[in-house]
Design a protein around this motif. Structure first.
Motif, PDB file in Angstrom:
ATOM      1  N   LYS A  14      38.777  37.546  35.319  1.00 33.59           N
ATOM      2  CA  LYS A  14      40.100  37.255  35.854  1.00 33.59           C
ATOM      3  C   LYS A  14      41.158  37.314  34.762  1.00 33.59           C
ATOM      4  O   LYS A  14      42.239  37.836  34.968  1.00 33.59           O
ATOM      5  CB  LYS A  14      40.107  35.875  36.518  1.00 33.59           C
ATOM      6  CG  LYS A  14      39.527  35.898  37.920  1.00 33.59           C
ATOM      7  CD  LYS A  14      39.499  34.505  38.476  1.00 33.59           C
ATOM      8  CE  LYS A  14      38.196  34.259  39.215  1.00 33.59           C
ATOM      9  NZ  LYS A  14      37.995  32.851  39.495  1.00 33.59           N
ATOM     10  N   ALA A  17      42.053  40.736  34.214  1.00 36.63           N
ATOM     11  CA  ALA A  17      42.874  41.367  35.249  1.00 36.63           C
ATOM     12  C   ALA A  17      44.366  41.217  34.979  1.00 36.63           C
ATOM     13  O   ALA A  17      45.168  42.051  35.362  1.00 36.63           O
ATOM     14  CB  ALA A  17      42.517  40.797  36.613  1.00 36.63           C
TER      15      ALA A  17
ATOM     16  N   ARG C 198      38.418  45.380  38.859  1.00 32.26           N
ATOM     17  CA  ARG C 198      39.651  44.832  39.422  1.00 32.26           C
ATOM     18  C   ARG C 198      40.566  45.954  39.912  1.00 32.26           C
ATOM     19  O   ARG C 198      41.112  45.886  41.002  1.00 32.26           O
ATOM     20  CB  ARG C 198      40.335  43.943  38.364  1.00 32.26           C
ATOM     21  CG  ARG C 198      41.462  43.088  38.866  1.00 32.26           C
ATOM     22  CD  ARG C 198      41.128  42.231  40.085  1.00 32.26           C
ATOM     23  NE  ARG C 198      39.999  41.327  39.908  1.00 32.26           N
ATOM     24  CZ  ARG C 198      39.453  40.621  40.909  1.00 32.26           C
ATOM     25  NH1 ARG C 198      39.919  40.710  42.142  1.00 32.26           N
ATOM     26  NH2 ARG C 198      38.426  39.834  40.686  1.00 32.26           N
ATOM     27  N   HIS C 199      40.689  47.021  39.124  1.00 32.75           N
ATOM     28  CA  HIS C 199      41.589  48.109  39.535  1.00 32.75           C
ATOM     29  C   HIS C 199      41.100  48.786  40.814  1.00 32.75           C
ATOM     30  O   HIS C 199      41.898  49.161  41.666  1.00 32.75           O
ATOM     31  CB  HIS C 199      41.750  49.128  38.403  1.00 32.75           C
ATOM     32  CG  HIS C 199      42.720  48.690  37.352  1.00 32.75           C
ATOM     33  ND1 HIS C 199      43.945  49.262  37.179  1.00 32.75           N
ATOM     34  CD2 HIS C 199      42.648  47.699  36.424  1.00 32.75           C
ATOM     35  CE1 HIS C 199      44.591  48.666  36.181  1.00 32.75           C
ATOM     36  NE2 HIS C 199      43.815  47.710  35.703  1.00 32.75           N
ATOM     37  N   HIS C 201      38.937  47.399  43.061  1.00 33.21           N
ATOM     38  CA  HIS C 201      38.932  46.445  44.162  1.00 33.21           C
ATOM     39  C   HIS C 201      40.321  46.192  44.736  1.00 33.21           C
ATOM     40  O   HIS C 201      40.495  45.962  45.936  1.00 33.21           O
ATOM     41  CB  HIS C 201      38.317  45.115  43.722  1.00 33.21           C
ATOM     42  CG  HIS C 201      38.615  44.056  44.710  1.00 33.21           C
ATOM     43  ND1 HIS C 201      39.628  43.142  44.537  1.00 33.21           N
ATOM     44  CD2 HIS C 201      38.109  43.834  45.945  1.00 33.21           C
ATOM     45  CE1 HIS C 201      39.711  42.391  45.608  1.00 33.21           C
ATOM     46  NE2 HIS C 201      38.802  42.778  46.466  1.00 33.21           N
ATOM     47  N   LYS C 202      41.329  46.255  43.896  1.00 31.06           N
ATOM     48  CA  LYS C 202      42.693  45.961  44.351  1.00 31.06           C
ATOM     49  C   LYS C 202      43.200  46.988  45.364  1.00 31.06           C
ATOM     50  O   LYS C 202      44.224  46.790  46.014  1.00 31.06           O
ATOM     51  CB  LYS C 202      43.637  45.909  43.150  1.00 31.06           C
ATOM     52  CG  LYS C 202      43.641  44.558  42.431  1.00 31.06           C
ATOM     53  CD  LYS C 202      44.304  43.487  43.310  1.00 31.06           C
ATOM     54  CE  LYS C 202      45.200  42.590  42.481  1.00 31.06           C
ATOM     55  NZ  LYS C 202      45.913  41.625  43.360  1.00 31.06           N
ATOM     56  N   LEU C 233      39.416  35.799  44.710  1.00 31.21           N
ATOM     57  CA  LEU C 233      39.119  36.196  43.333  1.00 31.21           C
ATOM     58  C   LEU C 233      37.859  35.550  42.762  1.00 31.21           C
ATOM     59  O   LEU C 233      37.798  35.222  41.579  1.00 31.21           O
ATOM     60  CB  LEU C 233      40.314  35.884  42.416  1.00 31.21           C
ATOM     61  CG  LEU C 233      41.623  36.583  42.771  1.00 31.21           C
ATOM     62  CD1 LEU C 233      42.728  36.138  41.824  1.00 31.21           C
ATOM     63  CD2 LEU C 233      41.454  38.098  42.707  1.00 31.21           C
TER      64      LEU C 233
END
Lengths: 345, 345, 345
Positions: A14, A17, C198-199, C201-202, C233
């Protein structure tokens, strides 16, 4: 499958991110390389911080590789191209006879810059030596258990069942596995002593290539074992690699020539995760699952998955010069070490 | 996918890793068999201790099987070779007509020595009966819901959509599924009432074999359903089996003859884990995924994976006499019950 | 793979198992639609309660679809049939030239009735536009990063390595990807900036279809991207969809004609789960994995799985009129939004 809470790991991601960890991790990474601590002395924050620094550096196209060539780094390069053909002789009946010597023992291996893993290893390596022979050869594998735990070698392939490695060899004990190599194809071997998850995860595995009697086309060949390391014994991997060392082929790319045939012998020995995978950037390959059926039509793709124990042969031609990334298509595995480059010249 | 913390399970495996649990587990296992407690009265320590004792005993090549043949053990052997062809008659148009009767109800089943599972079962069995017929037959399946919950039967295959089991049949209700069997191949069936994960996991599933009009080659045939049991309702399985009973074919091996064709109808109905797999020792097999395309080239290998709902046909010839182990190549599944032997004579 | 404790989610499913949640969830669901709260303001109880109401309603065969067509719902229908062929012209050498414009920026999207997700999106959509062209076309993709984070576009396929999207484009920056489209087949694209998980999944992903030079048979065609959303998250998805909106094609079924050829371009961009899958009720399909080998024999089945980055082409003929369900065969994914219907007329 049991999965434990791992707050620190997720917290770390996190932080990543929102872009805050680059500074944090480079600091920690500096301390990691200085102290060369064993993984047991680090928490997940530290381990993942170190890996992420390497990831960020490595993903730059203009990245100048470090000149640091640590023990683990060199071992990964050795595993990539070193095939163990054994001690070769010819039997009176004309059959090729190959003798191998394999030990198992507790071995601390370096799995990333400054991160050590208290493994169990065949011949002091994770993965173990790549045993290679031709279909129909007679193989004799002298196994010596120098570890404090019982171990064995279970080969995939066709052989008498008393040679299947199910019997545990006691500490100090020896066993001779002897069988004719078949079928031609891409196989693997691993310890088969319970608890299996722990014995495999600790590092007791390697590739086992039986070349078909009718040789495959000439090619530049590489050996790759996908694995993971559970550093804090929580039943989850914190580091993922091919050939035992995180980002080994990212610091320095694997050299190939544009236009030539490249062949990769790929297996999955990752414990704790149900699958692993291989994705190639900017190019496609032919995938021969198991590689034991000479008539089978390969899959033409850029992404394949394997469960543990599955393996296959990739044939790639890089059409033009360039730096081609390859990695697991599970983002987490890629970010935690399972990522590299080919450079075609 | 949600995964909960499961400290006790992992702690157990850690103890195992340092070799301390053999004694511990045999003690606990003794108490398990004595008391025949329901799984609900045990914690994970106890369940896993019992399973590990069986694992360690079973993996010995010289293991003398117990003469204990409990209810669950016998049920697994029945599921292995018992195919339900229904009540057969011929329609005026010459078509074969098969009638089956299937109930759903709450059923406590024995899933390992001394471990009981409060299941939901078709015809009192987990897995349910193996429904078998030939392509083109008319099938009539009379379903009676004797459970306190709504249930249904969803068959995989080609049929009218009002026969697809989407409609929940209320407690006490009945429904007649009637359709022509197609396509030839290896299928399965399961309850399709929400919450799906719970209805499937509780045990409402079975294999559904449609023999092609042109019969497959004669073979010794076996039926296998891979599944798992979540005993403490934490969304993870603690026990894995084929045909419902842990280590069923390890205590006593499945008998085959060297040289003969062996055919296995294999499906995956494991809930909560994304895949399951089948690995055979010391031998290879041909794998026909789904088995519905008579021209498809099989995969020649020793390890295949299936996600839930996938299924296929394995054809094996055991070249020489011996005791051939088979198991999931997810170490954890193997250790917790999904492991067995063929003995070729 | 790290998985965190998620007690509330599992508790919810347990409540479901004993039949108590229908009332509970419909109450919560009512409040969800009224308030249109962002997902960040809800806990898992609320999110899952809303999804389960939709599930229960949708699974009724006689379900009368709501007339509510929210923004997210409409976007999913658009993603299903809208292919972006770019701005087309012909080069002096006769080659077809296609120009696309793609932006990346922070975008709040509606992923289920009343549930919003703070995403990162290409052209304001999750999934991004389906880029479509023919093998051999020259593609120029003008990428503009309007986000506060660095991003890129990594296309699967064969192209020069400096066009592979490995280089991060800074906020406010632009990059022109230009390459010849090859090989013909079903591909995809996604952001390749770390942290990758993260990239991706976003929401930064979409399908990329290269039609072969020799066109495929005429068919009714659909585009489908399987994905998931991690709302809190914690490294796990709470909602699963095709084309971004939970149960989009369940409220209203996708219309096809019995007897016609239906073709689906399917990919898996689900982060955090190792695989996803597609199962069709009451019918079978031909599956062409990757779809890049025109001679490859398809798999004839009703259930296939894909790891992230895998994709393929399904060809289906619905033999008779009816309402054919399709969904992931991971029960949890199906229950949390990845479920729909075809209606053949």
């Amino acid at each position: 499958m049991a999965k434990e809470k791992s707050v620190s790991r997720r917290n770390f991601l996190k932080i990543g991110a929102v872009g805050a960890f680059a500074t944090l991790s480079s600091t920690l990474f500096g301390s990691l390389t200085s102290f060369q601590k064993s993984a047991n002395a680090m928490d997940k924050h530290q381990v993942h911080a170190g890996l992420n620094t390497q990831l960020h550096e490595g993903m730059k196209h203009g990245f100048v590789p470090s000149s640091e060539q640590t023990v683990g780094y060199k071992a990964a390069w050795d595993a990539l191209t070193n095939f163990d053909y054994g001690k070769v002789s010819t039997l009176p009946n004309g059959q090729t006879f190959r003798e191998y010597e394999i030990t198992a023992r507790e071995t601390e291996v370096e799995i990333s810059k400054g991160i050590k893993f208290p493994g169990w290893a065949y011949n002091g390596r994770i993965p173990g030596p790549t045993i290679r022979c031709t279909e129909g050869d007679l193989l004799r594998v002298k196994f010596k258990n120098l570890s404090a735990h019982p171990h064995s070698i279970h080969f995939h392939g066709i052989h008498p069942t008393n040679m299947d490695g199910l019997e545990a060899i006691a500490p100090g004990g020896e066993f001779v596995y002897e069988f004719e190599a078949k079928p031609g194809g891409m196989h693997l071997y691993h310890c088969h002593v319970a608890p299996l998850a722990r014995h495999i995860h600790k590092g007791l595995y390697g590739n086992f290539i039986i070349d078909p009697k009718k040789p495959r086309a000439a090619a530049r060949e590489f050996n790759m074992v996908m694995n993971g390391y559970d550093l804090d014994l929580d039943g989850e991997n914190e580091v993922y690699t091919v050939n035992g060392y995180a980002f080994a082929y990212m610091q320095e790319a694997i050299k190939v020539k544009a236009g030539e045939l490249v062949r990769i012998y790929l297996s999955n020995l990752t414990e704790f995760d149900l699958i692993n995978s291989f994705h190639l950037h900017a190019n496609f390959f032919n995938y021969f699952a198991t590689g034991a059926d000479p008539e089978a039509r390969p899959n033409y793709t850029d992404t394949i998955m394997q469960c543990q124990g599955e393996r296959g042969i990739l044939e790639i031609v890089f059409p033009v010069p360039g730096k081609y990334m390859f990695h697991a298509h599970q983002s987490e595995f890629a970010e935690l070490g399972w990522m590299g480059f080919f450079v075609a010249e």
